[in-house]
Design an enzyme around this catalytic site. Structure first.
Site, mmCIF file in Angstrom:
data_model
loop_
_atom_site.group_PDB
_atom_site.id
_atom_site.type_symbol
_atom_site.label_atom_id
_atom_site.label_comp_id
_atom_site.label_asym_id
_atom_site.label_seq_id
_atom_site.Cartn_x
_atom_site.Cartn_y
_atom_site.Cartn_z
ATOM 1 N N ASP A 129 0.867 -1.187 0.000
ATOM 2 C CA ASP A 129 0.000 0.000 0.000
ATOM 3 C C ASP A 129 0.903 1.235 0.000
ATOM 4 O O ASP A 129 2.028 1.154 -0.477
ATOM 5 C CB ASP A 129 -0.975 -0.065 1.194
ATOM 6 C CG ASP A 129 -2.248 0.717 0.922
ATOM 7 O OD1 ASP A 129 -2.155 1.922 0.671
ATOM 8 O OD2 ASP A 129 -3.349 0.130 0.954
ATOM 9 N N HIS B 203 2.124 2.133 -3.173
ATOM 10 C CA HIS B 203 1.150 3.060 -3.752
ATOM 11 C C HIS B 203 1.626 4.505 -3.701
ATOM 12 O O HIS B 203 0.858 5.412 -3.952
ATOM 13 C CB HIS B 203 -0.207 2.908 -3.063
ATOM 14 C CG HIS B 203 -0.847 1.573 -3.289
ATOM 15 N ND1 HIS B 203 -2.098 1.250 -2.837
ATOM 16 C CD2 HIS B 203 -0.404 0.461 -3.934
ATOM 17 C CE1 HIS B 203 -2.400 0.002 -3.191
ATOM 18 N NE2 HIS B 203 -1.369 -0.496 -3.844
#
Ligand SMILES: *[C@@H]1O[C@H](CO)[C@@H](O)[C@H](O)[C@H]1NC(C)=O
Ligand SMILES: *[C@@H]1O[C@H](CO)[C@@H](O)[C@H](O)[C@H]1NC(C)=O
Length: 405
Positions: free
Chosen positions: A211, A234
């Site tokens: 993430d 991310h």
């Protein structure tokens, strides 16, 4: 004379060591076999070090130490300098529980965690999530909550169930020389999450995770991020903000000298498309290199992961045979979070999608005072595109893709 000086230095060093009491976890019964539950031994060593009237060191020798979920190292302590020197590996129990923290430092002032590896063993928990079963919330591997003057240097964090490191309600926290590692497809394994905290510094850190490499939630301010290498992951994100009522704003954030490789985003600000108010202001993004990043520069004020149940969407509800009722989930809303004073300078490299710069701002709270200078982002070695909606600001120097603000 030189000899006398040396002798004096040796004496001073010995004095320092003598002054700082050292508590080895093995003296309290910890076993370096990776199987014996050493939680009690770690807590007993903490209790001695925290209760000592002078600076104290907890020593974790080489080997694997099994430490249980929800292990809390709580202050306030009787001294303001507890050092935890780790040569070994702390391993979480296999499987998962309903604990939301694995290792938690709470109400401490003056704690340094030096070296070591923590292995959250998140695999079983990710498998639960991937199977779409109902799973507990998951544990953050290392949390610093309601604390001050904390240093985390040279730590390696592996395979957290949820976030690797969380900094909450704290001030003056420094993470330096950390290595954070989890598979690129491990769910919600943010590298470092910062919320309701000020004076947070992250230096020379390598993050490969599933993430955000670093995420900044409500109330993050005075954050300095430098020399961070991110990917897979991310990106470095401010947000998601505006998902709930009365959130604190995010301000005075600096992200400089960062490298992104194969990440979903580079430098991102995201807010939900909901009316809750909030703000992001005073953000500096400088000297970033992107290598095949899907969205190198992005402001997304209609954030809705997976595009499910977002305001403005319609839902088809089966009615009778092949007849459906069309239902709007909620009225479309524009974000109540105001973004202003964000500068991007010296951002270069390659985008993995045609739109390398995207400012999708709120209609009711347009982005203002954005500034771009020296942007060189390409897509497949050709000119990339920029997209602007409700975005105002200025540019200087070379801007590629050509600016739309
Ligand atoms: C701190 O010191 C006081 C006085 O010596 C003692 O009573 C107390 O238990 C100590 N605190 C901790 C956390 O051990
Ligand atoms: C902004 O943040 C930096 C740390 O990144 C801090 O040193 C500085 O004091 C902050 N400025 C204000 C006005 O709070």
């Amino acid at each position: 004379m030189a000899k006398a000086t040396t002798t004096m230095i040796v004496c001073l060093s010995l004095l320092r060591v003598a002054m700082a009491a050292t508590y080895s976890v093995t003296d309290y019964g910890a076993e370096a076999d990776g199987q014996t539950d050493s939680t009690k031994a770690f807590l007993a060593a903490w209790s001695s070090a925290c209760g000592a009237a002078r600076p104290a060191t907890i020593y974790v020798p080489a080997g694997r130490f099994l430490v249980g979920q929800a292990t809390t190292f709580q202050g306030p302590c009787n001294n303001s300098a507890v050092t935890i020197l780790v040569h070994g590996i702390l391993v979480a129990p296999a499987g998962y529980t309903s604990a939301v923290n694995w290792l938690l430092f709470k109400y401490v002032d003056g704690v340094s965690i030096l070296g070591g590896t923590i292995d959250g063993r998140g695999q079983a928990f990710w498998a639960c999530k991937d199977a779409g079963r109902s799973c507990p919330q998951g544990a953050t591997s290392l949390s610093v909550a309601e604390s001050k003057n904390v240093v985390i240097r040279g730590l390696t964090s592996l395979n957290s169930e949820m976030f690797h490191i969380s900094i909450f309600g704290s001030s003056s926290v420094k993470v330096q020389g950390a290595k954070i590692i989890a598979p690129g497809d491990s769910p919600n394994t943010d590298g470092i999450h910062i919320q309701m905290s000020t004076e947070v510094t992250i230096l020379s850190t390598r993050i490969k995770t599933g993430d955000d490499c670093i995420s900044m939630g409500q109330g993050a301010s005075g954050v300095w991020i430098e020399k961070v290498n991110c990917g897979p992951g991310h990106g470095i994100s401010i947000g998601s903000l505006g998902g709930t009522a009365s959130e604190a704003g995010v301000q005075n954030i600096t992200v400089t000298s960062v490298f992104f490789s194969g990440t979903q985003n580079g430098l991102r600000i995201k807010t939900w498309g909901r009316g809750y108010s909030g703000f992001v202001r005073g953000v500096t993004f400088a000297h970033a290199v992107m290598q095949d990043v899907s969205y190198p520069i992005v402001v997304d004020q209609n954030y809705c992961p997976g595009n499910v149940n977002c305001p403005g969407q319609v839902q088809l509800i089966p009615y009778f045979f092949f007849l459906y009722v069309i239902k709007r989930i909620a009225a479309p809303q524009s974000s109540g979070v105001k973004i202003s004073g964000v500068s991007y300078s010296d951002i270069r490299g390659s985008s993995a999608t045609p739109v390398a710069v995207k400012f999708d701002c709120s209609a009711s709270n347009p982005c203002s005072d954005l500034s771009l200078s020296d942007i060189k982002l390409t897509f497949e070695n050709k000119e990339a595109q920029a997209y602007c909606k409700n975005a105002e600001g200025s540019t200087s120097g070379t801007i590629n893709p050509p600016s739309c603000i």
